[in-house]
Design an enzyme around this catalytic site. Structure first.
Site, mmCIF file in Angstrom:
data_model
loop_
_atom_site.group_PDB
_atom_site.id
_atom_site.type_symbol
_atom_site.label_atom_id
_atom_site.label_comp_id
_atom_site.label_asym_id
_atom_site.label_seq_id
_atom_site.Cartn_x
_atom_site.Cartn_y
_atom_site.Cartn_z
ATOM 1 N N HIS A 84 1.688 4.476 -2.886
ATOM 2 C CA HIS A 84 1.763 5.933 -2.725
ATOM 3 C C HIS A 84 3.110 6.452 -3.221
ATOM 4 O O HIS A 84 3.185 7.452 -3.942
ATOM 5 C CB HIS A 84 1.627 6.316 -1.246
ATOM 6 C CG HIS A 84 0.236 6.331 -0.732
ATOM 7 N ND1 HIS A 84 -0.782 7.028 -1.343
ATOM 8 C CD2 HIS A 84 -0.323 5.759 0.375
ATOM 9 C CE1 HIS A 84 -1.892 6.882 -0.646
ATOM 10 N NE2 HIS A 84 -1.647 6.114 0.395
ATOM 11 N N HIS A 122 0.830 -1.204 0.000
ATOM 12 C CA HIS A 122 0.000 0.000 0.000
ATOM 13 C C HIS A 122 0.868 1.259 0.000
ATOM 14 O O HIS A 122 0.697 2.148 -0.844
ATOM 15 C CB HIS A 122 -0.915 -0.009 1.231
ATOM 16 C CG HIS A 122 -1.796 1.193 1.355
ATOM 17 N ND1 HIS A 122 -3.127 1.179 1.006
ATOM 18 C CD2 HIS A 122 -1.549 2.460 1.780
ATOM 19 C CE1 HIS A 122 -3.655 2.377 1.202
ATOM 20 N NE2 HIS A 122 -2.709 3.178 1.685
ATOM 21 N N GLU A 123 1.802 1.327 0.941
ATOM 22 C CA GLU A 123 2.635 2.533 1.052
ATOM 23 C C GLU A 123 3.550 2.695 -0.163
ATOM 24 O O GLU A 123 3.827 3.809 -0.600
ATOM 25 C CB GLU A 123 3.441 2.508 2.357
ATOM 26 C CG GLU A 123 2.596 2.479 3.629
ATOM 27 C CD GLU A 123 1.543 3.568 3.701
ATOM 28 O OE1 GLU A 123 1.719 4.643 3.086
ATOM 29 O OE2 GLU A 123 0.512 3.352 4.372
ATOM 30 N N HIS A 173 3.586 6.504 -6.958
ATOM 31 C CA HIS A 173 2.771 7.572 -7.548
ATOM 32 C C HIS A 173 3.555 8.881 -7.533
ATOM 33 O O HIS A 173 3.474 9.685 -8.462
ATOM 34 C CB HIS A 173 1.473 7.711 -6.747
ATOM 35 C CG HIS A 173 0.422 8.531 -7.424
ATOM 36 N ND1 HIS A 173 -0.714 8.963 -6.787
ATOM 37 C CD2 HIS A 173 0.320 9.007 -8.694
ATOM 38 C CE1 HIS A 173 -1.467 9.656 -7.626
ATOM 39 N NE2 HIS A 173 -0.862 9.708 -8.787
#
Length: 655
Positions: A448, A444-445, A451
């Site tokens: 980020h 998940h991290e 991105h």
């Protein structure tokens, strides 16, 4: 190529920041003197001034979260008013606003789409900052912004202090007999010639006892300590809500929710509440069935009155019974270094990016730093800090430091970011062994981080996660999570740290089958948080009792589990009171619609490790950062609008 993380002069930060901000004001004044302002001679250098301030201040605020001490707190508190005053003063500068408007009006035909997006965002944000107000209201807004920043930091510090203050000592092995050995090793200590076990409110330790602790009274003790932390935050919430209401009223908004939506993808308040209520209605029947299943299972232990502090314990037992899923069996296969290296191999395989560890200054010996390269060219740097520590704020997050952009000399500036988690720490005898849920958090991290780090937008103000609407910023992170349940991906790193044995297909199938275990309960819990957050910011709730009543009413209508009256969840809701999620917590579910829909494209292609599709995703979604609205980018990627049903399908709530 990259700036080093260097805080040797931390105690002098206030003086250095004052000098930097004074120099920045002087530079902006010089820009405002330019007679014929253009994008290149005004906006570009203005953008770079902001980047230089961010470059200086980010490590100072970051260190207070990852290496908290009296010094970092003092430095944070010294610097916060300076940066808050500066940002308010700049954002309310009518001359800058009018200069941007003039460039937008006069040069519109010659500007490219990214430059137009920069100007649109900046002009909107200047209006939201009150640049159009009279001096009296500007002064008040400045005071409000500073006070709100101070209150958010105090809220967070109270939580950290109380998290660190609690210890539960157990000297009876019967009370810890079900706890996984790796967790038990971390809890064990010797005192007066006797083996004892210490459990704290640090997330790995708390999860360990609330999930596996055999003693029901001890489970309630640690649960109660966790959900009654920082009662003084109740008064801070009152003050935050009051000041936010005053702030947005000055800016011309009816409430904080409508102010928040002015920078988001959702069009209006009713669209948000309708979306959340639709999810709750569609998931509630299944959630009741899931809860009844836990209750029936707990009755085997003679538990007729299942309580909140029993849920994790009996859910874990039920999960193991249904799927033969033993967390302790899996953890030796998820050794931290093995997971990281395999994860990097996966990212290379689908996105063609390579991670190479590099030696540079860090804030803790367990922090790892990697340069990221694409086609043999270094494009970014990432700092990864995974293990829990007492001086580290709980939770997991990505923090961007530098953005990718092209400066006014035509030089490429490379991006950097931090990933911070709180995974079980390593000891002298045992390396850091992760739960599969930790692996999902890491994915998940990293979503980020990529991105931000893979952006190729030449303007810093809309590069990476900058300029991305808050309610879609979770899309790339949630999208990457889904790959943590794929068999091919797991086989890249799920290797026993002692024997090298690869996790079997059968064991992986159990993880995949268990993915949607109690997914409706989990969804309803998120909807409860999101509705509470959003409704809390739709009108002014004046005191703690009113805040509690709102939460109780939402639970009465949508929740299927009710916590005990002493539970003060709101006092620990750092996402909205100490983070950036106020009136925006719904973003997790909103963005999940996009991520689920995008992942279905990989499933429907017949190949989850579909490099062609992954590269299209990288080039469409990730590389464009905030330079276009996410609904446009999603349509470019998928050639269709996203569907809520994709989320319900992937969570097994509908078929």
């Amino acid at each position: 190529m990259f700036n080093e993380f260097n805080l040797e002069n931390l105690d002098n930060s206030k003086k250095d920041l004052e000098e930097l901000l004074n120099e920045s004001k002087k530079q902006i004044d010089e820009l405002l003197e330019i007679k014929d302002k253009t994008y290149e001679n005004f906006v570009k250098p203005y953008e770079q001034i902001g980047e230089s301030i961010n470059e200086f201040i980010t490590p100072i605020f970051h260190i207070d979260s990852v290496k908290n001490s009296e010094l970092t707190q003092k430095v944070y508190e010294d610097c916060l008013p300076l940066i808050s005053d500066y940002e308010t003063e700049i954002s309310q500068n009518d001359n800058i606003y009018r200069s941007l408007k003039d460039i937008q009006d006069n040069d519109y035909i010659s500007l490219n789409s990214i430059q137009i997006k920069v100007l649109e965002n900046e002009i909107r944000d200047f209006k939201l900052s009150g640049c159009h107000l009279d001096e009296k209201n500007k002064k008040r807004l400045k005071e409000l912004n500073l006070k709100l920043s101070e209150l958010s930091h105090k809220f967070s510090q109270n939580l950290l202090d109380e998290t660190n203050a609690f210890e539960m000592i157990i000297d009876n092995f019967e009370d810890v007999k079900e706890i996984p050995l790796s967790d038990l090793e971390l809890a064990k200590f010797e005192e007066d010639g006797k083996t004892k076990y210490k459990f704290t409110l640090q997330m790995p330790s708390y999860i360990s006892y609330i999930t596996y602790g055999s003693n029901r009274e001890k489970r309630e003790e640690i649960y109660k300590a966790y959900c009654t932390r920082a009662p003084q935050n109740g008064k801070i919430i009152e003050e935050i809500l009051k000041l936010k209401e005053e702030k947005v009223n000055i800016l011309g908004f009816d409430n904080y929710a409508s102010y928040s939506l002015s920078t988001k993808m959702a069009k209006n308040e009713s669209e948000v509440t309708s979306f959340l209520e639709e999810l709750a209605i569609k998931g509630k029947k299944r959630a009741i069935e899931e809860l009844d299943e836990i209750k029936e299972f707990a009755k085997k232990d003679g538990i007729e009155d299942l309580q909140s502090y029993d849920l994790s314990y009996y859910s874990e037992k039920l999960k193991k019974d249904k799927y033969d899923l033993d967390e302790e069996y899996y953890r030796p296969f998820f050794e931290q270094n093995s997971v990281l290296n395999g994860f990097f191999n996966f990212l290379y395989e689908v996105f063609n990016i390579k991670f190479t560890q590099t030696d540079t200054k860090v804030w803790d010996k367990n922090v790892k730093v990697y340069n990221i390269s694409e086609d043999n060219k270094i494009i970014a740097r990432i700092y990864i800090d995974l293990e829990a520590r007492k001086d580290k704020r709980g939770g997991a997050w990505m923090n961007n430091w530098h953005s990718y952009y092209i400066n006014d000399k035509g030089e490429e500036q490379l991006p950097t970011a931090y990933i911070v988690c709180n995974f079980p720490p390593s000891t002298q005898n045992t390396p850091s062994l992760l739960r599969h849920s930790d692996v999902v958090t890491l994915f998940h991290e990293m979503g980020h981080a990529l991105h931000h780090l893979l952006s190729k937008v030449p303007e810093a103000l809309v590069s990476g996660i900058s300029g991305v609407a808050w309610d879609v910023v979770e899309f790339p992170s949630q999208f990457l999570e889904y790959f943590a349940y794929d068999k091919e991906v797991l086989k890249l790193f799920a290797k026993h740290y002692e024997t090298g044995e690869i996790l079997s297909d059968e064991a992986i199938e159990r993880i995949i089958k268990a993915r949607n275990f109690q997914s409706s309960l989990a969804m309803l819990r998120q909807v409860e948080f999101a509705l509470f957050d959003f409704k809390l910011h739709q009108k002014l709730y004046k005191n703690e009792d009113e805040v509690q009543k709102l939460l109780d009413n939402i639970r009465d209508k949508y929740a299927v589990t009710k916590p005990p009256k002493y539970n003060k969840f709101q006092n620990g809701f750092a996402h909205i009171f100490a983070g950036g999620y106020a009136a925006g917590y719904y973003s997790y579910k909103w963005a999940e619609v996009l991520s689920a829909d995008a992942f279905y494209m990989f499933i429907d292609s017949g190949k989850v490790l579909n490099k062609e599709l992954a590269v299209k995703y990288k080039n469409t979604i990730l590389k464009n950062g905030g330079s276009k609205n996410m609904d446009e980018l999603f349509f470019e990627f998928a050639n269709r609008e996203p569907s809520v049903d994709s989320l319900l399908r992937i969570d097994g709530i509908i078929s």
